[in-house]
Motif scaffolding. Structure first.
Motif, PDB file in Angstrom:
ATOM      1  N   VAL A  19       0.836  -1.191   0.000  1.00 50.99           N
ATOM      2  CA  VAL A  19       0.000   0.000   0.000  1.00 50.99           C
ATOM      3  C   VAL A  19       0.871   1.241   0.000  1.00 50.99           C
ATOM      4  O   VAL A  19       2.076   1.199   0.281  1.00 50.99           O
ATOM      5  N   ARG A  20       0.205   2.356  -0.311  1.00 51.33           N
ATOM      6  CA  ARG A  20       0.831   3.675  -0.188  1.00 51.33           C
ATOM      7  C   ARG A  20      -0.139   4.571   0.554  1.00 51.33           C
ATOM      8  O   ARG A  20      -1.292   4.750   0.135  1.00 51.33           O
ATOM      9  N   ILE A  21       0.330   5.135   1.677  1.00 56.52           N
ATOM     10  CA  ILE A  21      -0.482   6.024   2.510  1.00 56.52           C
ATOM     11  C   ILE A  21       0.314   7.306   2.692  1.00 56.52           C
ATOM     12  O   ILE A  21       1.321   7.327   3.409  1.00 56.52           O
ATOM     13  N   GLY A  22      -0.126   8.367   2.024  1.00 57.57           N
ATOM     14  CA  GLY A  22       0.640   9.600   2.072  1.00 57.57           C
ATOM     15  C   GLY A  22       1.979   9.393   1.383  1.00 57.57           C
ATOM     16  O   GLY A  22       2.051   9.010   0.211  1.00 57.57           O
ATOM     17  N   GLU A  23       3.050   9.638   2.108  1.00 58.25           N
ATOM     18  CA  GLU A  23       4.390   9.445   1.569  1.00 58.25           C
ATOM     19  C   GLU A  23       4.981   8.092   1.941  1.00 58.25           C
ATOM     20  O   GLU A  23       6.125   7.808   1.601  1.00 58.25           O
ATOM     21  N   VAL A  24       4.208   7.272   2.653  1.00 60.72           N
ATOM     22  CA  VAL A  24       4.690   5.968   3.107  1.00 60.72           C
ATOM     23  C   VAL A  24       4.216   4.903   2.125  1.00 60.72           C
ATOM     24  O   VAL A  24       3.032   4.824   1.793  1.00 60.72           O
ATOM     25  N   GLU A  25       5.148   4.069   1.670  1.00 63.04           N
ATOM     26  CA  GLU A  25       4.819   2.997   0.734  1.00 63.04           C
ATOM     27  C   GLU A  25       5.544   1.737   1.185  1.00 63.04           C
ATOM     28  O   GLU A  25       6.750   1.771   1.464  1.00 63.04           O
ATOM     29  N   GLY A  26       4.799   0.648   1.294  1.00 63.84           N
ATOM     30  CA  GLY A  26       5.416  -0.601   1.726  1.00 63.84           C
ATOM     31  C   GLY A  26       4.381  -1.677   1.955  1.00 63.84           C
ATOM     32  O   GLY A  26       3.216  -1.554   1.555  1.00 63.84           O
ATOM     33  N   VAL A  27       4.818  -2.748   2.634  1.00 64.10           N
ATOM     34  CA  VAL A  27       3.978  -3.914   2.899  1.00 64.10           C
ATOM     35  C   VAL A  27       3.395  -3.804   4.297  1.00 64.10           C
ATOM     36  O   VAL A  27       4.111  -3.499   5.259  1.00 64.10           O
ATOM     37  N   ASN A  64      13.415  -1.601   4.514  1.00 66.10           N
ATOM     38  CA  ASN A  64      13.251  -2.471   5.681  1.00 66.10           C
ATOM     39  C   ASN A  64      13.082  -1.651   6.961  1.00 66.10           C
ATOM     40  O   ASN A  64      13.524  -2.035   8.036  1.00 66.10           O
ATOM     41  N   GLU A  65      12.412  -0.513   6.824  1.00 65.38           N
ATOM     42  CA  GLU A  65      12.086   0.330   7.971  1.00 65.38           C
ATOM     43  C   GLU A  65      10.634   0.076   8.372  1.00 65.38           C
ATOM     44  O   GLU A  65       9.738   0.053   7.506  1.00 65.38           O
ATOM     45  N   GLU A  66      10.415  -0.113   9.667  1.00 65.74           N
ATOM     46  CA  GLU A  66       9.059  -0.323  10.160  1.00 65.74           C
ATOM     47  C   GLU A  66       8.466   1.024  10.546  1.00 65.74           C
ATOM     48  O   GLU A  66       8.993   1.735  11.398  1.00 65.74           O
ATOM     49  N   ILE A  67       7.346   1.362   9.918  1.00 68.86           N
ATOM     50  CA  ILE A  67       6.699   2.653  10.126  1.00 68.86           C
ATOM     51  C   ILE A  67       5.337   2.409  10.759  1.00 68.86           C
ATOM     52  O   ILE A  67       4.545   1.594  10.265  1.00 68.86           O
ATOM     53  N   THR A  68       5.061   3.080  11.878  1.00 67.55           N
ATOM     54  CA  THR A  68       3.790   2.947  12.592  1.00 67.55           C
ATOM     55  C   THR A  68       2.918   4.160  12.299  1.00 67.55           C
ATOM     56  O   THR A  68       3.359   5.305  12.463  1.00 67.55           O
ATOM     57  N   ILE A  69       1.681   3.895  11.873  1.00 64.76           N
ATOM     58  CA  ILE A  69       0.736   4.966  11.547  1.00 64.76           C
ATOM     59  C   ILE A  69      -0.497   4.791  12.419  1.00 64.76           C
ATOM     60  O   ILE A  69      -1.132   3.727  12.391  1.00 64.76           O
ATOM     61  N   PRO A  70      -0.886   5.788  13.231  1.00 70.25           N
ATOM     62  CA  PRO A  70      -2.105   5.674  14.058  1.00 70.25           C
ATOM     63  C   PRO A  70      -3.347   5.534  13.186  1.00 70.25           C
ATOM     64  O   PRO A  70      -3.424   6.060  12.077  1.00 70.25           O
ATOM     65  N   ASN A  71      -4.326   4.816  13.708  1.00 71.58           N
ATOM     66  CA  ASN A  71      -5.560   4.597  12.953  1.00 71.58           C
ATOM     67  C   ASN A  71      -6.301   5.898  12.668  1.00 71.58           C
ATOM     68  O   ASN A  71      -6.936   6.047  11.622  1.00 71.58           O
ATOM     69  N   ALA A  72      -6.243   6.846  13.615  1.00 74.63           N
ATOM     70  CA  ALA A  72      -6.930   8.112  13.396  1.00 74.63           C
ATOM     71  C   ALA A  72      -6.359   8.857  12.195  1.00 74.63           C
ATOM     72  O   ALA A  72      -7.095   9.529  11.454  1.00 74.63           O
ATOM     73  N   ALA A  73      -5.043   8.740  11.976  1.00 73.52           N
ATOM     74  CA  ALA A  73      -4.434   9.387  10.809  1.00 73.52           C
ATOM     75  C   ALA A  73      -4.824   8.672   9.517  1.00 73.52           C
ATOM     76  O   ALA A  73      -4.950   9.293   8.462  1.00 73.52           O
ATOM     77  N   LEU A  74      -5.031   7.361   9.589  1.00 76.15           N
ATOM     78  CA  LEU A  74      -5.406   6.599   8.397  1.00 76.15           C
ATOM     79  C   LEU A  74      -6.793   6.966   7.900  1.00 76.15           C
ATOM     80  O   LEU A  74      -7.053   6.992   6.694  1.00 76.15           O
ATOM     81  N   VAL A  75      -7.711   7.234   8.846  1.00 76.70           N
ATOM     82  CA  VAL A  75      -9.085   7.534   8.452  1.00 76.70           C
ATOM     83  C   VAL A  75      -9.153   8.781   7.589  1.00 76.70           C
ATOM     84  O   VAL A  75      -9.968   8.877   6.659  1.00 76.70           O
ATOM     85  N   SER A  76      -8.288   9.753   7.848  1.00 71.40           N
ATOM     86  CA  SER A  76      -8.307  11.017   7.110  1.00 71.40           C
ATOM     87  C   SER A  76      -7.323  11.025   5.948  1.00 71.40           C
ATOM     88  O   SER A  76      -7.077  12.078   5.367  1.00 71.40           O
ATOM     89  N   SER A  77      -6.732   9.880   5.600  1.00 71.14           N
ATOM     90  CA  SER A  77      -5.761   9.807   4.510  1.00 71.14           C
ATOM     91  C   SER A  77      -6.268   8.863   3.428  1.00 71.14           C
ATOM     92  O   SER A  77      -7.026   7.921   3.695  1.00 71.14           O
TER      93      SER A  77
END
Length: 545
Positions: free
Chosen positions: A374-382, A398-411
């Motif tokens: 997926v790609r969410i904003g500027e973040v792209e990965g598995v 191979n960087e692990e990126i954590t995105i809060p659910n509240a930010a996902l709803v508006s993206s």
């Protein structure tokens, strides 16, 4: 008008006089009423001698107790034990009994001093008070005896040594038990390779053993303190009370346990039934998640979240049923703590609730799954993990990126794996070429480059769009399909290499020209070059008859 005002003034004066008179009457009645007597207990040398509940000869119970205490202590300090006897008396027709030691009246008891809840007569109450006075005077006399003091000190030292030895023994037993449990746990973990309930079972056994040793140690300390207090006449009653308190508290604890037993049984039954219902719910939704059964409105992607919600509802309902049976749930302290915890939870859970709701929106919209690219904003990965509060994405570095659910709803969420299996995932890239290059040739070169990459599907056929006619160049975009969305970046890298190879082979430079002045000749593509290789005209592309 003036007459009316005058009448109002007169009426106000009469009302003021009336209220002043009523206040004086009430004040006089209050002053004439005798003050209610406050109960006072006469305690000397840690012994309860008597309880005064009424006024006597103008003295309140507190004053009577203080006078009697002073007189008894004066006799005790003198080191004498005079004969204590009862002396009946009559004052204003009221019969009573005075307690006399030698030729001194210590205090007097009247019928108003009797306990209304007890069945003792005045004479019995006076006899008991006289007995306590004798014990107090004897205790004062014995306390000043050197032999008694020396005996008490020696026995105290002996009892302290014995208690210290017992506590040391309990400490050694505790250490041995801890070491033995740790050894058994280590052996068990070696056999099970750390899997199972052994760690928690042995931990529970260890805590129970430590609790038993602590209770025994407290019992030893209680016996030691009781024994020490009883060695001295003045503190001997405290030792008796200490043992009495111990047994009273033990009895109260036992009664409380017995009283709470029906409620605990009801809680156990509710928990067992709830556990069974939760097990059935878990099995049904696990089957729906694996695709073995189909539930209306439940998809395999949402089965896990729905299962957790239903199980939480089952346990919430079970807690509501268990609450009245919890020991102490009706107490004000329990209710106050419940209100405080609810208030703190309400204040601190605003952000958590928004994250939970965001997680539910993502789950039931089925926007993404674990393993999707997926790609969410500027973040792209598995997508690596979908949790209640956030998701974790691993990118190509191979960087692990954590995105809060509240930010996902508006993206906006771009899911490249959603249709990869059935229709393939679209891959595109852009190049900008000057106007002097034939656009048909550029189309053919880009499609040829796409065919040279083995990971790009032949069907559907790659195609090219001219996205913009800019001032100095044309913007071309190549579209093609790939089967594995997770390989987008490697495949795109291969496609870029193939595009460079194709353009170099046919002598077309990949460069976007910029002009600062009008060119000396027109920048265009001659008609004879419109179908330069590898482009072909419609007649050449037509199959032979």
């Amino acid at each position: 008008m003036g007459f009316s005002v005058h009448r109002l003034v007169v009426l106000a004066r009469y009302l003021g006089l009336f209220f002043l008179f009523a206040a004086n009457v009430a004040l006089a009645a209050t002053a004439s009423a005798p003050p209610a007597a406050v109960e006072a207990t006469l305690t000397v040398a840690n012994r309860t001698v008597a309880t005064f509940r009424t006024n006597f000869s103008g003295a309140t119970p507190e004053v009577r107790a203080a006078r009697a205490e002073r007189r008894i202590k004066e006799l005790g300090d003198q080191g004498v034990t005079p004969e204590v006897e009862l002396v009946p008396y009559s004052v204003d027709g009221t019969m009573g009994i005075a307690i006399r030691a030698g030729d001194q009246i210590l205090f007097a008891l009247s019928p108003g001093d009797l306990d209304p809840e007890a069945s003792l007569s005045l004479n019995d109450t006076a006899e008991e008070s006289a007995k306590q006075v004798r014990e107090v005077l004897q205790a004062y006399q014995e306390q000043t005896t050197p032999r008694m003091l020396l005996r008490g000190i020696l026995l105290t030292l002996l009892a302290t040594a014995i208690a210290w030895g017992l506590l040391w023994l309990l400490l050694q037993i505790g250490r041995r038990v801890t070491a033995r449990v740790a050894l058994q746990l280590e052996r068990r973990l070696e056999k099970t390779r750390g899997v199972g309930w052994a760690r928690y079972t042995y931990g529970l056994i260890l805590r129970v053993a430590q609790l038993v040793l602590l209770v025994v140690a407290l019992f030893v300390l209680d016996l030691w303190l009781t024994f020490v207090l009883k060695q001295f006449p003045i503190t001997a009653p405290l030792g008796d009370h200490l043992i009495e308190y111990l047994f009273v508290y033990a009895a109260h604890f036992g009664e409380a346990m017995l009283g709470a037993l029906p409620g605990l049984v009801a809680i156990a039954i509710i928990v067992v039934i709830s556990q069974a219902i939760a097990g059935v719910v878990r099995s049904v939704f696990d089957a729906a998640q694996s695709g073995n059964i189909s539930l209306p409105g439940i998809h395999p992607e949402t089965a896990s979240a729905t299962r957790r919600i239903v199980i939480c509802g089952v346990w919430a309902f079970a807690f509501a049923l268990c609450y009245p049976y919890i020991p102490g749930s009706n107490s004000d302290v329990f209710k106050g703590v419940s209100v405080l915890l609810g208030f703190l939870l309400t204040l601190g859970s605003a952000g958590v609730v928004s994250q939970l709701m965001g997680g539910l929106v993502l789950t039931y919209s089925r926007a993404l799954r674990v393993g999707d690219y997926v790609r969410i904003g500027e973040v792209e990965g598995v997508v690596q993990e979908l949790s209640t509060l956030s998701i974790k994405i691993v990118n190509v570095r191979n960087e692990e990126i954590t995105i809060p659910n509240a930010a996902l709803v508006s993206s906006a969420i771009y899911n490249y794996s959603k249709r990869a299996t059935s229709q393939g995932t679209m891959l595109s890239t852009k190049v900008t070429i000057g106007y002097d290059a034939p656009w048909r040739q550029i189309h053919a070169l880009l499609i040829e480059a796409a065919h040279r990459v083995p990971d790009i599907r032949d069907t559907p056929e790659p195609y090219v769009y001219q996205r913009a006619l800019n001032d100095f160049y044309v913007e071309y975009e190549l579209f093609c399909q790939i089967s594995e969305a997770k390989q987008r970046v490697p495949i795109l890298s291969k496609l870029h290499g193939a595009i460079q190879d194709c353009f170099n082979e046919y002598g077309v430079q990949i460069m976007s020209p910029h002009f600062f002045s009008q060119p000396s000749q027109a920048v265009l593509s001659p008609k004879e070059q419109w179908f330069a290789a590898p482009a072909r005209s419609a007649e050449e592309s037509a199959p032979a008859a």
